[in-house]
Design a protein around this motif. Sequence first.
Motif, PDB file in Angstrom:
ATOM      1  N   VAL A 132      -5.159   2.281 -10.139  1.00  0.00           N
ATOM      2  CA  VAL A 132      -4.461   2.231  -8.850  1.00  0.00           C
ATOM      3  C   VAL A 132      -5.454   2.057  -7.711  1.00  0.00           C
ATOM      4  O   VAL A 132      -5.250   1.259  -6.794  1.00  0.00           O
ATOM      5  N   GLN A 172      -5.810  -1.186  -5.202  1.00  0.00           N
ATOM      6  CA  GLN A 172      -5.754  -1.029  -3.745  1.00  0.00           C
ATOM      7  C   GLN A 172      -6.966  -1.676  -3.080  1.00  0.00           C
ATOM      8  O   GLN A 172      -6.849  -2.317  -2.029  1.00  0.00           O
ATOM      9  N   GLU A 173      -8.137  -1.516  -3.705  1.00  0.00           N
ATOM     10  CA  GLU A 173      -9.343  -2.136  -3.144  1.00  0.00           C
ATOM     11  C   GLU A 173      -9.208  -3.660  -3.138  1.00  0.00           C
ATOM     12  O   GLU A 173      -9.594  -4.321  -2.171  1.00  0.00           O
ATOM     13  N   GLN A 217      -6.421  -5.401  -3.109  1.00  0.00           N
ATOM     14  CA  GLN A 217      -5.403  -5.764  -2.119  1.00  0.00           C
ATOM     15  C   GLN A 217      -5.968  -5.713  -0.703  1.00  0.00           C
ATOM     16  O   GLN A 217      -5.739  -6.632   0.103  1.00  0.00           O
ATOM     17  N   ASP A 218      -6.729  -4.657  -0.391  1.00  0.00           N
ATOM     18  CA  ASP A 218      -7.334  -4.540   0.941  1.00  0.00           C
ATOM     19  C   ASP A 218      -8.300  -5.698   1.201  1.00  0.00           C
ATOM     20  O   ASP A 218      -8.358  -6.238   2.318  1.00  0.00           O
TER      21      ASP A 218
END
Length: 297
Positions: A110, A114-115, A117-118
Amino acid sequence: MSGIGLYTEYFNLTERPFALLPDPDYIFWTGPYRRAFTVLEYGIVTRAPITVITGEVGVGKTTLVQALLKAIDEDTRVGLISNAQGGRGELLRWALNSLGQSTDPNLDYVGLFQEMQDYLIAEYAAGRRVVLIIDEAQNLSVEALEEIRMLTNINANKDELLQLILVGQPELREIITRPNLSQFAQRVVASFHIPAMSYENTQAYVEHRLKHAGGTGEEISRAAVKLIHESAEGVPRLVNKLCDFSLVYAAATSEPHVSEQTVKDVLEDDIFVRTRTPDDIENVFKLTVTSPEEAAE
């Protein structure tokens, strides 16, 4: 070392024309090869989620990727992954590392997602697109393919934030068309299979590489190229191997050019190693296994 130097000097060549390392400067744009490159360009220009290029070992897929890297605009961030391995989340770590992003080794799936996506959102905001190229993609597990499909779901308005280019052997196409990967297949906008070269293309390919290395293009006779094509089955990497050794043999015996007999000598000396087909292996087995009665004779 002296043998190779001998043949380049003997034939007045500036360098070895048939080295095995991928070199975009030596690309010979046959029709299929140009169409494959066009498919790659189309995928990038149209922001296609997934583009797939397949071909047998040695047809020049990696060389094509290298040519694409040279042609990509500066406003595009490219990550290149070769032979990615590992379990859940490892492909994300490979992807981030290929894009120059260091990751905390303790991050779970997860956190890695997230990394990524950022990072994609930040690049999009800066006006840059992100392309991830995965070479030898036939080695990816179904789980890994599903992971990268999920990455293509990260969108901004109507724009794709990540484009994937999968390059692999023919079995890659079989893998991604399985029923359990139907969602993945639906995200593939364009795909192309690079075939082996025809005899005509092999002849033009050999002449092209000889001329590019400062030769006349006639250092290898047409009869020799015909035998080279048949023995290498039109696969560029195997064509290169045979041409290279044949030039060494011709120079060593002071021949004016590589003849059909020169190629036969290389083949008969078993320098040119090819992968055996199942039929070949069965025939070898039949020849090497003897019965007790035969052994007693």
